[in-house]
Design a protein around this motif. Structure first.
Motif, PDB file in Angstrom:
ATOM      1  N   ARG A  80       9.270  -0.008   4.580  1.00 20.80           N
ATOM      2  CA  ARG A  80       8.837   1.281   4.022  1.00 20.80           C
ATOM      3  C   ARG A  80       9.950   1.822   3.149  1.00 20.80           C
ATOM      4  NH1 ARG A  80       6.181   1.037   8.856  1.00 20.80           N
ATOM      5  NH2 ARG A  80       4.029   1.853   8.868  1.00 20.80           N
ATOM      6  N   ALA A 121       5.781  10.535   0.357  1.00 22.86           N
ATOM      7  CA  ALA A 121       4.955   9.381   0.696  1.00 22.86           C
ATOM      8  C   ALA A 121       5.853   8.166   0.772  1.00 22.86           C
ATOM      9  CB  ALA A 121       3.851   9.185  -0.344  1.00 22.86           C
ATOM     10  N   TRP A 122       5.276   7.080   1.325  1.00 24.88           N
ATOM     11  CA  TRP A 122       6.014   5.829   1.447  1.00 24.88           C
ATOM     12  C   TRP A 122       5.300   4.737   0.653  1.00 24.88           C
ATOM     13  CZ3 TRP A 122      10.567   6.056   3.969  1.00 24.88           C
ATOM     14  CH2 TRP A 122      10.744   7.059   4.929  1.00 24.88           C
ATOM     15  N   VAL A 133       4.787   0.903   0.965  1.00 22.46           N
ATOM     16  CA  VAL A 133       4.906  -0.015   2.094  1.00 22.46           C
ATOM     17  C   VAL A 133       4.462  -1.400   1.665  1.00 22.46           C
ATOM     18  CG1 VAL A 133       4.310  -0.408   4.521  1.00 22.46           C
ATOM     19  CG2 VAL A 133       4.307   1.941   3.580  1.00 22.46           C
ATOM     20  N   TRP A 164       0.825  -1.206   0.000  1.00 20.08           N
ATOM     21  CA  TRP A 164       0.000   0.000   0.000  1.00 20.08           C
ATOM     22  C   TRP A 164       0.857   1.253   0.000  1.00 20.08           C
ATOM     23  CZ3 TRP A 164       0.925  -2.946   4.266  1.00 20.08           C
ATOM     24  CH2 TRP A 164       1.375  -2.305   5.436  1.00 20.08           C
ATOM     25  N   ARG A 165       0.168   2.352  -0.278  1.00 19.43           N
ATOM     26  CA  ARG A 165       0.819   3.667  -0.287  1.00 19.43           C
ATOM     27  C   ARG A 165       0.425   4.390   0.995  1.00 19.43           C
ATOM     28  NH1 ARG A 165       0.269   9.085  -2.034  1.00 19.43           N
ATOM     29  NH2 ARG A 165       1.990   9.816  -3.345  1.00 19.43           N
ATOM     30  N   GLU A 166       1.440   5.008   1.648  1.00 21.15           N
ATOM     31  CA  GLU A 166       1.202   5.651   2.942  1.00 21.15           C
ATOM     32  C   GLU A 166       1.743   7.074   2.888  1.00 21.15           C
ATOM     33  OE1 GLU A 166       3.502   4.844   6.890  1.00 21.15           O
ATOM     34  OE2 GLU A 166       1.834   3.409   6.810  1.00 21.15           O
ATOM     35  N   PRO A 167       0.914   8.068   3.192  1.00 23.29           N
ATOM     36  CA  PRO A 167       1.434   9.447   3.173  1.00 23.29           C
ATOM     37  C   PRO A 167       2.506   9.629   4.252  1.00 23.29           C
ATOM     38  CG  PRO A 167      -0.874   9.383   3.876  1.00 23.29           C
ATOM     39  CD  PRO A 167      -0.491   7.987   3.568  1.00 23.29           C
ATOM     40  N   THR A 216       7.592  -5.545   8.061  1.00 25.94           N
ATOM     41  CA  THR A 216       7.095  -4.412   7.280  1.00 25.94           C
ATOM     42  C   THR A 216       8.281  -3.601   6.765  1.00 25.94           C
ATOM     43  OG1 THR A 216       5.128  -4.298   8.682  1.00 25.94           O
ATOM     44  CG2 THR A 216       5.636  -2.350   7.332  1.00 25.94           C
ATOM     45  N   THR A 270       4.135  11.338   7.240  1.00 25.39           N
ATOM     46  CA  THR A 270       3.804  12.219   8.375  1.00 25.39           C
ATOM     47  C   THR A 270       5.078  12.914   8.819  1.00 25.39           C
ATOM     48  OG1 THR A 270       4.227  10.493   9.994  1.00 25.39           O
ATOM     49  CG2 THR A 270       2.004  10.599   9.058  1.00 25.39           C
ATOM     50  N   THR A 326       7.462  10.252  10.225  1.00 26.22           N
ATOM     51  CA  THR A 326       8.107   9.329   9.292  1.00 26.22           C
ATOM     52  C   THR A 326       8.970  10.070   8.290  1.00 26.22           C
ATOM     53  OG1 THR A 326       6.152   9.395   7.856  1.00 26.22           O
ATOM     54  CG2 THR A 326       6.253   7.663   9.513  1.00 26.22           C
TER      55      THR A 326
END
Length: 731
Positions: free
Chosen positions: A728, A658-659, A661, A628-631, A726, A633, A636
């Motif tokens: 990133r 963005a990351w 993941v 998935w794609r994670e904005p 996990t 923060t 991070t």
């Protein structure tokens, strides 16, 4: 005799006095001289008889029967024996005077009697030396009668008699200088006698002048009355510059209270023990000296002044300073050594224990010194052999383990046994003038081999795993090649089967090459080198789908599931096409997730995580891969780049917007809680893996590759329920 130089005749009949404190202590450390004194007492008559016989042969006693009577020699002998009974080498130091009151009184009485009989001072000195000679011969002749006495005790006693008698002779003759002066005044009218006495005084003065020590005569008020050549050399003042001036001439201003305090003691008849101080030489520079102050008496025994004898100790001071500096250097070397340095004496007790030994064995130096080495660091099963070996060496001088490198087992304070490398070197010390050489100490150099042995075990395990990991795909490739050969001999093979077999060979060889590439990456990272990333647009979804399809085709006990939610389209990023269709994968959905990454190394990360998920789920089960794609923060986005192996920080990339993941979740054996912080460390494996093969390098490579990309890797796990890894990666 009225020129103020009457008392120049002091100790010059003798060579410079030896430092008995040093000589005796060197020859008999810890000896007891009372036994030697009893030996001399037993043979008293023999010594006196032999002395009388030797003295009777001297020219100055021939034909003069009254001179053969020496009533004070037996008294002097008894005083020397009493001195030995009160003395032991450890009780003799630089603060103890060499002149004993009883010895001095007997020597003065004999000298006065002999001078009254017409003997010359040199004749009197000869008689004293004959007594010293006979005492020494008696000691050596009867040394065997001493029960267990060491050669050093006999030699120490002889040296003590030597120095005490020499000191007494010098002071006795110094006191008799006044007596001779008075005799000269009384016989002034008798020219012949006056000339004889003047000649004797001249000889005394010559001996004083030839002394290597500075000899100074002092009047009761501290005025200098005599000044020998040794004083002129030491202090730089000629005789005529010094005589008649106060002793403050050579006393530094801050030391003048010293003489003012000690001179009254000498004038009261007390001999002041030798002490170290500084004196002022001509030109203003200071000199280090050892000084002794003694009373000078006239013929009636009255104190008429003081004799001050000073010895230049500058060379000794320099030698002592050099010795201290050398000891400091040696101590620094011993204390900073990485290996243990342990010294024991001939009885097997510890005398030296450096900081490395403290760290290795767990005992402080204070706790170890004085203890038996066998009890401290030798395992119980080996202690008796150690003790027998030490006793055998001390008895025979034979030791098969000396000066060799040996690998043994040693014991720590906590009871743990550790492998060590040991080298033992004996330090020889002479057993006496004629005794055999025997080691006084043994120094052991000990190196803890625990880390090396562990590294060797890890290396062997790593090589075994490497052989397995590389051999397996090559074996598969070889098997496929053999099938192809058999088909070829039969004539033909369908194209689709040939393609499948060729793909199998290609995949197997790629796996072996990938494994070798992974090892090269690990080696580079261990050397502190950054990986050379070949960045290119890579679709993480496509890469994961392809890997899942490949691993699913190789297992029937596991069900691999891919969860890819709908991903927003990203403008300005070239579209990627999946080589694996949705039908070929357990579950696939959504779009691509493209970033600038090193494709080969990212494939290695995914392969390692999927391989571990299957390997550590030996009972089978589901393996879920999510992408998935994670904005990004603030927390991070500020994730710092890791330090490399040398502690240097690579350039920080721009914070990601963005990351990308992905995670891998299995239902396998999980990871014990205490092992979780170390699963990404090199050569580390969880404690519950049992016989499951592995090198401990895969997760280490995962973290390093991800961090080289500016990303991060984490793990969550419950033992017995499975794990989730996990990753990133910055977009």
């Amino acid at each position: 005799m009225g020129d103020g130089k009457r008392d120049t005749g002091v100790a010059p009949y003798l060579p410079p006095l030896a430092d008995a404190a040093t000589r005796v202590e060197q020859l008999a450390r810890g000896g007891d001289l009372a036994g030697v004194a009893r030996l001399l007492s037993t043979h008293r008559d023999e010594v006196l008889r032999r002395w009388l016989s030797a003295a009777g042969l001297q020219p100055f006693l021939r034909g003069v029967p009254e001179r053969t009577v020496a009533d004070h020699i037996p008294v002097l002998f008894d005083a020397l024996v009493a001195l030995l009974e009160r003395s032991a080498p450890r009780q003799i130091d630089a603060e103890a005077p060499l002149d004993d009151p009883e010895v001095l009184a007997a020597a003065q009485s004999h000298a006065r009697e002999r001078l009254d009989q017409g003997l010359r001072p040199t004749d009197v000195v000869t008689e004293f030396r004959l007594l010293r000679q006979e005492i020494g011969r008696a000691l050596r002749r009867h040394a065997a009668e001493l029960d267990g006495a060491a050669t050093g005790d006999v030699l120490a006693a002889e040296l003590l008699v030597h120095d005490a008698l020499d000191g007494a002779i010098g002071l006795a003759l110094a006191a008799l200088t006044a007596y001779v002066g008075q005799a000269v005044d009384q016989l002034r009218g008798q020219l012949a006698e006056r000339e004889r006495l003047a000649a004797e005084l001249a000889r005394l003065a010559a001996i004083v002048e030839s002394s290597g020590d500075a000899i100074i005569g002092l009047a009761p008020d501290g005025t200098i009355t005599s000044w020998n050549a040794g004083a002129a050399r030491l202090y730089g003042y000629a005789e005529d510059e010094a005589i008649g001036r106060g002793i403050d001439l050579i006393i530094p201003p801050d030391r003048r209270g010293e003489v003012a305090r000690l001179l009254p003691r000498a004038l009261a008849g007390e001999s002041v023990a030798p002490y170290e101080t500084v004196r002022l030489a001509k030109g203003g520079h200071q000199v280090d000296v050892s000084v002794r102050l003694s009373p000078i008496r006239d013929a009636a025994g009255r104190v008429m002044g003081a004799g001050l004898i000073a010895r230049d100790i500058a060379a000794r001071k320099r030698a002592e300073a050099a010795l201290r500096a050398n000891e400091t250097r040696m101590r620094a070397i011993v204390d900073s050594a990485l290996d243990c340095i342990v010294t024991m004496d001939a009885s097997g007790r510890v005398t030296e224990w450096n900081p490395a030994a403290e760290r290795t064995f767990g005992y402080t130096r204070d706790a170890a010194v004085g203890q038996e080495l066998a009890v401290l660091i030798i395992p119980p099963a080996l202690r008796d052999a150690h003790r027998r070996g030490l006793a055998h060496f001390m008895a025979t001088g034979e030791g098969p383990i000396l000066r060799k490198r040996l690998e043994l087992t040693a014991l720590r304070a906590d009871g743990a046994e550790i492998p060590v490398e040991l080298t033992i070197t004996p330090i020889a010390a002479h057993g006496g003038l004629d005794g055999p050489v025997r080691p006084e100490l043994f120094t052991g150099f000990v190196r803890d081999l625990s880390d090396r042995k562990q590294a060797e075990a890890e290396r062997n395990a790593f090589l075994a795993t490497l052989v397995h990991d590389v051999k397996s795909p090559l074996t598969a490739a070889k098997g496929t090649a053999q099938v192809l050969r058999r088909w070829a001999t039969r004539g033909a093979m369908p194209p689709e089967q040939l393609a499948r077999r060729a793909d199998t060979i290609d995949t197997s060889i790629s796996r072996a090459v990938g494994r070798l590439d992974e090892l090269l990456d690990v080696a580079r990272l261990q050397a502190g080198e950054a990986l050379e990333l070949r960045r290119e647009p890579v679709d993480l979804v496509e890469l994961v789908l392809r890997a899942v399809a490949q691993f699913q085709s190789g297992t029937e006990r596991h069900l691999l599931h891919v969860d890819v939610p709908d991903l927003p389209s990203e403008p300005d990023v070239p579209a990627a096409t999946s080589a694996t269709s949705a039908a070929d994968t357990p579950t696939a959905g959504g779009g691509g997730l493209v970033g600038q990454w090193d494709r080969a190394r990212l494939e290695r990360v995914v392969d390692n995580l999927l391989s571990n998920a299957l390997k550590y789920s030996p009972e089978g089960g589901a393996v879920t891969v999510a992408v998935w794609r994670e904005p990004a923060t603030p927390a991070t986005a500020a994730n710092p780049a890791p330090q490399d192996q040398q502690g240097a920080l690579p350039p920080l990339p721009a914070p990601p917007v963005a990351w990308a993941v992905f995670s891998v979740t299995d239902e396998g054996i999980g990871i014990p809680a205490q092992d979780l912080p170390h699963v990404f460390d090199r050569l580390q494996r969880a404690g519950n893996v049992g016989s499951i093969p592995g090198s401990g390098l895969g997760l280490f490579a995962v973290r390093q590759i991800v961090e080289q990309h500016g990303g991060a890797s984490t793990v969550e796990s419950t033992e017995g329920r499975g794990s989730t890894f996990t990753v990133r990666l910055p977009l």
